[in-house]
Scaffold this motif. Sequence first.
Motif, PDB file in Angstrom:
ATOM      1  N   ILE A 293      11.547  -2.701   3.088  1.00 20.06           N
ATOM      2  CA  ILE A 293      11.018  -4.062   3.091  1.00 20.06           C
ATOM      3  C   ILE A 293      12.113  -5.063   2.735  1.00 20.06           C
TER       4      ILE A 293
ATOM      5  N   ILE B 263       5.441  -2.731   3.419  1.00 17.03           N
ATOM      6  CA  ILE B 263       4.694  -3.988   3.465  1.00 17.03           C
ATOM      7  C   ILE B 263       5.610  -5.086   2.941  1.00 17.03           C
TER       8      ILE B 263
ATOM      9  N   VAL C 133       4.814  -5.729   8.589  1.00  9.76           N
ATOM     10  CA  VAL C 133       5.004  -4.334   8.208  1.00  9.76           C
ATOM     11  C   VAL C 133       6.250  -3.795   8.902  1.00  9.76           C
TER      12      VAL C 133
ATOM     13  N   ASN D  82      -0.275  -9.822   0.939  1.00 11.67           N
ATOM     14  CA  ASN D  82      -0.545  -8.673   1.806  1.00 11.67           C
ATOM     15  C   ASN D  82      -0.495  -7.363   1.049  1.00 11.67           C
ATOM     16  N   HIS D  83      -0.535  -7.447  -0.261  1.00 12.76           N
ATOM     17  CA  HIS D  83      -0.485  -6.256  -1.097  1.00 12.76           C
ATOM     18  C   HIS D  83      -1.236  -6.554  -2.386  1.00 12.76           C
TER      19      HIS D  83
ATOM     20  N   TRP E 163       4.633   3.165   5.374  1.00 15.15           N
ATOM     21  CA  TRP E 163       5.141   1.943   5.967  1.00 15.15           C
ATOM     22  C   TRP E 163       5.629   1.004   4.870  1.00 15.15           C
TER      23      TRP E 163
ATOM     24  N   PRO F   5      -0.155 -10.049   7.711  1.00 15.26           N
ATOM     25  CA  PRO F   5       0.684  -8.935   7.276  1.00 15.26           C
ATOM     26  C   PRO F   5       1.908  -8.749   8.166  1.00 15.26           C
TER      27      PRO F   5
ATOM     28  N   GLU G 279      -3.312  -3.717   1.995  1.00 12.73           N
ATOM     29  CA  GLU G 279      -2.478  -2.603   1.520  1.00 12.73           C
ATOM     30  C   GLU G 279      -3.177  -1.271   1.724  1.00 12.73           C
TER      31      GLU G 279
ATOM     32  N   THR H 253      -0.856  -0.362  13.447  1.00 14.33           N
ATOM     33  CA  THR H 253      -1.067  -0.274  12.000  1.00 14.33           C
ATOM     34  C   THR H 253      -1.149  -1.659  11.379  1.00 14.33           C
ATOM     35  N   THR H 254      -0.260  -2.542  11.811  1.00 14.51           N
ATOM     36  CA  THR H 254      -0.231  -3.900  11.263  1.00 14.51           C
ATOM     37  C   THR H 254      -1.467  -4.679  11.682  1.00 14.51           C
TER      38      THR H 254
ATOM     39  N   ILE I 196      -3.046  -0.131   5.342  1.00 14.02           N
ATOM     40  CA  ILE I 196      -1.717   0.341   5.750  1.00 14.02           C
ATOM     41  C   ILE I 196      -1.430   1.712   5.157  1.00 14.02           C
TER      42      ILE I 196
END
Length: 276
Positions: free
Chosen positions: A219, A171, A214, A192-193, A169, A212, A160, A134-135, A163
């Motif tokens: 988080i 972030i 994750v 990363n978002h 998940w 990223p 984002e 995923t990452t 993901i």
Amino acid sequence: MRRRKPSIYKSPEELRAMVRPGLLTAQALDAVRAAIRPGTTTAELDAIAERTIRDGGGIPNFQLVPGYRHTLCVSVNDEIVHGIPGARVLQAGDIVSVDAGAEVDGWNGDSAFTVVVPGGDPTVAAARQKLSDTTERALWHGIAALAHARNLHEVGSAVEDAIDETGAWGIVEDFTGHGIGRSMHEEPPVFNHRVRGVGPAVQPGLAVAIEPMVTAGTIDSSTDDDEWTVRTLDGSDAAHWEHSVAVHADGIWVLTAADGGAAGLAPLGVTPVPVP
């Protein structure tokens, strides 16, 4: 008299100078990846990376960071980033993130990958592999976005969205990607978002590290007493993928991938172009 702020954009000659440290960083990480197996210590991985970089005519740029004397950061299981190599023995089924960088002739590369150590509980290993996949997927979506983005914050939105498409998940927001060049960490930040505003223009000369991080849970994080290792507060697993990427007049090129990112970008309809 005001001092002029340094430009975040490199000349074509400067981008060309970044190709060699990027490739050397990739070679070091390839050597480390090949050595990861149950029973290997994180210090042994560190030694492999240092030898590869120095034999290639480079300097491990992590060692140039004040207070840090290692070539790698090796983060295991619930460690998000900045894990210090040492006597820790890798176990079957561990999820391991490895981050490295090389400096050559004053220019820098920076990259990271995550791998699940073969063996162990198949259910745990499968969940950890999905987290890593995923990452990595989000990283490539971020890089692909850079190929056609007008503004840098579009990268974070793409990360984002990639993901979110695959499940619930976390972030990590406390750490971002960054510009790269004469220093390993430069302006601008690469989120990363999704964030407000548009960020700097994406134009020839931009060189950034997209990375990223994750988690499979929260988080929220804490830093160990060693003042480096960052881990999740709830003990959930984490993954970290990173590449350094150059934007030039003819397209983009992933500096820390031997093929310039061709394999990772092909499914997303982007063809990287070598730095001219």
